[in-house]
Design a protein around this motif. Structure first.
Motif, short mmCIF file in Angstrom:
data_model
loop_
_atom_site.label_atom_id
_atom_site.label_comp_id
_atom_site.label_asym_id
_atom_site.label_seq_id
_atom_site.Cartn_x
_atom_site.Cartn_y
_atom_site.Cartn_z
N THR A 130 3.63 -3.83 -10.51
CA THR A 130 3.47 -2.67 -9.67
C THR A 130 2.48 -2.94 -8.53
N ALA A 131 2.68 -2.21 -7.45
CA ALA A 131 1.74 -2.21 -6.33
C ALA A 131 1.62 -0.76 -5.88
N ARG A 132 0.39 -0.26 -5.83
CA ARG A 132 0.16 1.12 -5.39
C ARG A 132 -0.69 1.08 -4.12
N PHE A 133 -0.11 1.59 -3.05
CA PHE A 133 -0.75 1.60 -1.74
C PHE A 133 -1.46 2.93 -1.54
N GLU A 134 -2.65 2.89 -0.95
CA GLU A 134 -3.41 4.11 -0.67
C GLU A 134 -2.75 4.92 0.44
N GLY A 135 -2.38 4.26 1.53
CA GLY A 135 -1.80 4.95 2.67
C GLY A 135 -0.32 4.72 2.79
N ALA A 136 0.22 5.21 3.87
CA ALA A 136 1.65 5.08 4.12
C ALA A 136 2.01 3.65 4.53
N VAL A 137 2.90 3.05 3.79
CA VAL A 137 3.41 1.72 4.13
C VAL A 137 4.91 1.72 3.91
N GLN A 138 5.56 0.81 4.58
CA GLN A 138 6.98 0.59 4.34
C GLN A 138 7.12 -0.87 3.92
N VAL A 139 7.69 -1.09 2.74
CA VAL A 139 7.92 -2.46 2.27
C VAL A 139 9.27 -2.89 2.84
N LEU A 183 12.13 -0.73 -7.39
CA LEU A 183 12.07 0.73 -7.44
C LEU A 183 11.01 1.26 -6.49
N THR A 184 11.38 2.30 -5.74
CA THR A 184 10.46 3.00 -4.84
C THR A 184 10.74 4.49 -4.98
N ALA A 185 9.96 5.29 -4.31
CA ALA A 185 10.20 6.74 -4.32
C ALA A 185 11.54 7.08 -3.68
N ASP A 216 14.19 5.94 -6.78
CA ASP A 216 13.89 6.28 -8.18
C ASP A 216 13.27 7.68 -8.22
N LYS A 217 13.96 8.61 -8.85
CA LYS A 217 13.50 10.00 -8.84
C LYS A 217 12.18 10.18 -9.56
N ASN A 218 11.90 9.36 -10.57
CA ASN A 218 10.64 9.51 -11.29
C ASN A 218 9.45 9.06 -10.45
N LEU A 219 9.61 7.97 -9.70
CA LEU A 219 8.53 7.57 -8.79
C LEU A 219 8.34 8.63 -7.71
N ALA A 220 9.43 9.16 -7.20
CA ALA A 220 9.34 10.20 -6.17
C ALA A 220 8.57 11.41 -6.70
N LEU A 221 8.79 11.75 -7.95
CA LEU A 221 8.17 12.92 -8.56
C LEU A 221 6.71 12.68 -8.94
N ASP A 273 4.69 9.43 -8.53
CA ASP A 273 3.79 8.55 -7.78
C ASP A 273 4.53 7.87 -6.64
N ALA A 274 4.70 8.56 -5.55
CA ALA A 274 5.47 8.06 -4.42
C ALA A 274 4.80 6.89 -3.70
N LYS A 275 3.53 6.62 -4.01
CA LYS A 275 2.83 5.52 -3.34
C LYS A 275 2.98 4.19 -4.07
N THR A 276 3.66 4.19 -5.21
CA THR A 276 3.81 2.98 -6.02
C THR A 276 5.21 2.38 -5.84
N VAL A 277 5.26 1.05 -5.79
CA VAL A 277 6.52 0.32 -5.84
C VAL A 277 6.50 -0.52 -7.13
N VAL A 278 7.68 -0.73 -7.68
CA VAL A 278 7.80 -1.41 -8.97
C VAL A 278 8.89 -2.46 -8.88
N LEU A 279 8.65 -3.60 -9.53
CA LEU A 279 9.72 -4.59 -9.67
C LEU A 279 9.62 -5.24 -11.03
N TYR A 280 10.76 -5.66 -11.55
CA TYR A 280 10.79 -6.45 -12.78
C TYR A 280 12.04 -7.33 -12.72
#
Length: 122
Positions: free
Chosen positions: A43-52, A70-72, A75-80, A82-89
């Motif tokens: 996971t990576a959680r950004f404080e401000g607005a970023v676009q990966v 996965l991003t907001a 992925d509906k759960n990230l959107a709901l 923690d929209a500032k987090t991106v996930v990969l596996y």
């Protein structure tokens, strides 16, 4: 570079990261194409607005592996929650050794690379 406005897991230089993840979480994230187990959750959680704009997971030889991203936006759960987090596996468990995450991001109209490495296994 990793900055104070960013929290990542596994953290840079972390050792002993598990090679696999069972997917046992509720709500369950999307399964990789071959099902679980997958590689560990990164996971990576950004404080401000970023676009990966690009994302990679590479082994110690620099070979990129396929992964779930996965991003907001997708992925509906990230959107709901923690929209500032991106996930990969990774689609499959990772081999022991060093792995590097590389994210190309646009922040405040500037392109930058966020990159860190961790060790799977001992």
């Amino acid at each position: 570079p990793i900055s104070a406005e960013l929290v990542v897991y596994p953290y840079p230089g972390q050792t002993g990261v598990p090679a696999a993840w069972s997917g046992n979480e509720g709500p369950q994230p999307p399964k990789p194409p071959g099902g679980y187990p997958s590689g560990p959750v990164i996971t990576a959680r950004f404080e401000g607005a970023v676009q990966v704009t690009a994302h990679e997971l590479r082994d110690s030889k620099g070979v990129a592996v396929d992964h779930v991203w996965l991003t907001a936006t997708n992925d509906k759960n990230l959107a709901l929650f923690d929209a500032k987090t991106v996930v990969l596996y990774a689609h499959k468990p990772l081999a022991a050794g060093q792995w590097t995450v590389r994210l190309q991001v646009t922040r405040a109209a500037k392109e930058e690379v966020v990159q860190w490495s961790f060790l799977v296994g001992n």
